[in-house]
Design an enzyme around this catalytic site. Structure first.
Site, short mmCIF file in Angstrom:
data_model
loop_
_atom_site.label_atom_id
_atom_site.label_comp_id
_atom_site.label_asym_id
_atom_site.label_seq_id
_atom_site.Cartn_x
_atom_site.Cartn_y
_atom_site.Cartn_z
N LYS B 73 -18.50 -24.09 40.41
CA LYS B 73 -18.32 -24.21 41.85
C LYS B 73 -17.13 -23.36 42.25
O LYS B 73 -16.15 -23.26 41.50
CB LYS B 73 -18.07 -25.68 42.19
CG LYS B 73 -17.95 -25.98 43.67
CD LYS B 73 -17.79 -27.48 43.90
CE LYS B 73 -17.70 -27.83 45.38
NZ LYS B 73 -17.59 -29.28 45.60
N SER B 148 -20.90 -31.19 48.86
CA SER B 148 -20.52 -29.80 49.01
C SER B 148 -20.91 -28.90 47.84
O SER B 148 -20.99 -27.69 48.01
CB SER B 148 -19.01 -29.73 49.20
OG SER B 148 -18.34 -30.18 48.04
N SER B 172 -19.94 -35.24 46.50
CA SER B 172 -20.25 -33.80 46.50
C SER B 172 -20.95 -33.27 45.24
O SER B 172 -21.40 -32.14 45.24
CB SER B 172 -18.98 -32.98 46.73
OG SER B 172 -18.65 -32.98 48.10
#
EC number: 6.3.5.7
Lengths: 96, 469
Positions: B73, B148, B172
């Site tokens: 990420k 996210s 997330s």
């Protein structure tokens, strides 16, 4: 609790942000909606309850404070928006 | 497309090289570029690393992740590589060091293939808040992948790499895992070091894996978990051999929170699936009880007060001075701060900084911030108590399946409510996993969430294995 221009300006100044025109109207509306939503917390009886601040029950241990030069001056300056060979450069702070 | 590390290892035994595998993934990433999952592919570095791993495999000195191709990420630092938290304010920022998790992955010979798109500073449930465009859901490109860690979930679901790391502050990792039909694990608070993770909500953030299988999730956790000199919040508790977590043989006691079924907007098919799951667990001899958590509807408000307060504090470091974006209109100290931050941050990030600053400001601190910390204590105590009586808490991961782009544009609160079942474990600090539960009649996957007591990852992963097999 009502969110008005004055409150938005005050909070924006604290947060070092700026909202003008449409953006100001939008943030005002959003903050109002979110505040109405978080106001629900008032319904919970927290009489005598201590705030939960630390998430771990372990005693945090400090490591030895040893000098460890991991990053060179050159590297530290690499991501600077403005610099010369030795220093970060910033806009003038003091006015004449 | 490989669907497990087991499969990759078999291919390697049959003569495939890690370089072949890496090149395959690089091709797939190119073919599926329209998903917008990767912000940057580290192609040269990945191939070089793959060659090194092949050399080690030949010499029988390879680590336990040899052959595993992993994406990060875009809020996890990797030395010498860009990292932006999908924000304009960190455009062109290059990390000077690697996150502890990255170092641990590389020590075990994983290949890091690139950095993955996410909501800006990990703030969002749809990936629509990335400064570099939204990620698309591989199951339906008109729908969001969740957030996210949307790029991390989409990449695994679309076979762009075998596994990814994400971060989970309020769901997330698990919510996008649910929306994309993969496995997502949020470990116990403190189980994994956060050194090198771009901070959002420091009392909530955890790094964890997104994978195709529970076994792969366990193996990655085993590699990244454990204490770290560089992160004093990383627990010194012993880690377990998670990858050997076997299927669960015994009978377990499961709690289902009654109020889950009363949640506004809980999709009837997701509800029915959970009820059927409960019945089948009972038939297998497990105990399932409906228990009450009457403050379920206070979880999201508590979460938003605390996470935004912490975000406003953590994001104060972006000041346009030593790194990051500086406005061209910066003329003095104040305007350097204000213009750089106003131009550099996106709408959702500014919204959260404003709310966080408000709840921390004089006159409102006690009514909101301190109040939320008290409610959090009640939530944690009730949860711990429930997890003393029961082995696991079971719920849907999300009330609905992935929604279409723009569906929640007009009301941030309705977007926040997507997190109702996931914020629970962040507030309580407990580990939770989302495993694929099935497909909705609209064609989209959705997940089942299992939560266990703090530091009981081995038990959690064992039971998750039982449920997925």
């Amino acid at each position: 609790m009502e969110v008005n221009d004055e409150l938005v300006d005050k909070i924006a100044a604290l947060a070092k942000l700026e909202f003008k025109g449409e953006e100001k109207e939008a943030i005002k509306g959003d903050m109002q909606r979110i505040l109405n939503f978080i106001d629900k917390l008032g319904e919970v009886d927290t009489e005598g309850v201590e705030p939960l601040v630390y998430m771990t029950d372990e005693t945090l241990k400090l490591r030895a404070d040893e000098v460890d030069q991991e990053i060179s001056q050159d590297e530290a300056l690499r991501n600077a928006p403005d610099k010369d060979s030795d220093y970060f450069k910033v806009p003038k702070v003091l006015k004449k | 497309m490989y669907t497990s590390f087991e499969q990759v290892k078999r291919e390697i035994e049959n003569g495939k090289t890690v370089e072949d595998i890496t090149r395959n993934y690089l091709e797939t990433i190119k073919e599926k570029e329209s998903l917008n999952a990767f912000l940057e592919v580290f192609d040269q570095d990945a191939i070089e690393q793959a060659k090194k791993v092949d050399e080690k495999l030949k010499n029988n000195t390879a680590g336990k992740l040899a052959g595993m191709v992993i994406g990060l990420k875009d809020n996890i630092c990797y030395k010498g590589h860009a990292v932006s938290a999908s924000s304009k304010i960190l455009e062109n920022f290059e990390s000077l060091y690697s996150a502890t998790v990255v170092e641990r992955l590389l020590e075990e010979d994983a290949v890091i293939i690139g950095r993955l798109n996410c909501d800006e500073f990990a703030m969002g449930s749809s990936n629509e808040h990335s400064a570099y465009g939204a990620v698309k859901n591989p199951h339906d490109q008109n729908r969001v992948p969740g957030g996210s860690s949307g790029g991390s979930a989409a990449a695994v679901a679309a076979g762009l790499c075998l596994a990814t790391l994400g971060s989970d502050t309020g769901g997330s990792i698990r919510q996008p895992a649910s929306f994309c039909g993969v496995v997502g694990l949020k470990p116990t608070y403190g189980r994994v070091s956060r050194w090198g993770l771009i901070a959002y909500g420091s009392s909530l953030d955890q790094i964890g894996p997104l994978t195709n299988t529970v076994e792969d999730s366990a193996l990655i956790l085993e590699v990244i978990a454990g204490s770290d000199q560089k992160d004093s919040t990383a627990s010194t508790k012993k880690t377990d051999a998670y990858s050997t977590a076997s299927k669960f043989e015994g009978k377990v006691k499961i709690a289902v929170i009654k109020e889950t079924f009363e949640t506004d907007g809980l999709d009837p098919e997701i509800k029915k699936n959970l009820e059927e799951r409960i019945e089948s667990l009972k038939e297998q001899g497990h105990t399932v009880d409906y228990v009450s958590l009457d403050i379920l509807d206070k979880l999201v408000p508590t979460y938003y007060v605390l996470s935004n307060a912490e975000a406003s504090s953590n994001l104060s470091r972006y000041d346009g001075m030593r790194y990051g974006y500086r406005s061209e209109r910066a003329e003095d100290l104040e305007s350097t701060y204000v213009k750089s931050r106003t131009e550099g941050f996106g709408t959702e990030v500014k919204r959260r900084i404003m709310l966080g600053t408000f709840v921390l400001s004089a006159g409102y601190y006690d009514a909101y911030y301190s109040k939320a910390q008290k409610v959090r204590r009640i939530i944690r105590e009730k949860t711990d108590e429930m997890l003393r009586d029961y082995d696991f808490i079971l719920s849907p991961t999300t009330p609905k399946t992935a929604f279409e782009f723009g569906a929640n544009d007009n009301d941030p609160v309705s977007m926040y409510l997507e997190d109702i079942f996931t914020v629970h474990s962040n507030l309580a600090g407990t580990p939770a996993i989302s495993i694929p539960a099935g497909f909705h009649s609209n064609g989209m996957p959705y997940g089942l969430q299992i939560m266990a007591g703090s530091f009981e990852e081995k038990k959690l992963l064992g039971f998750a294995r039982t449920l997925t097999e």
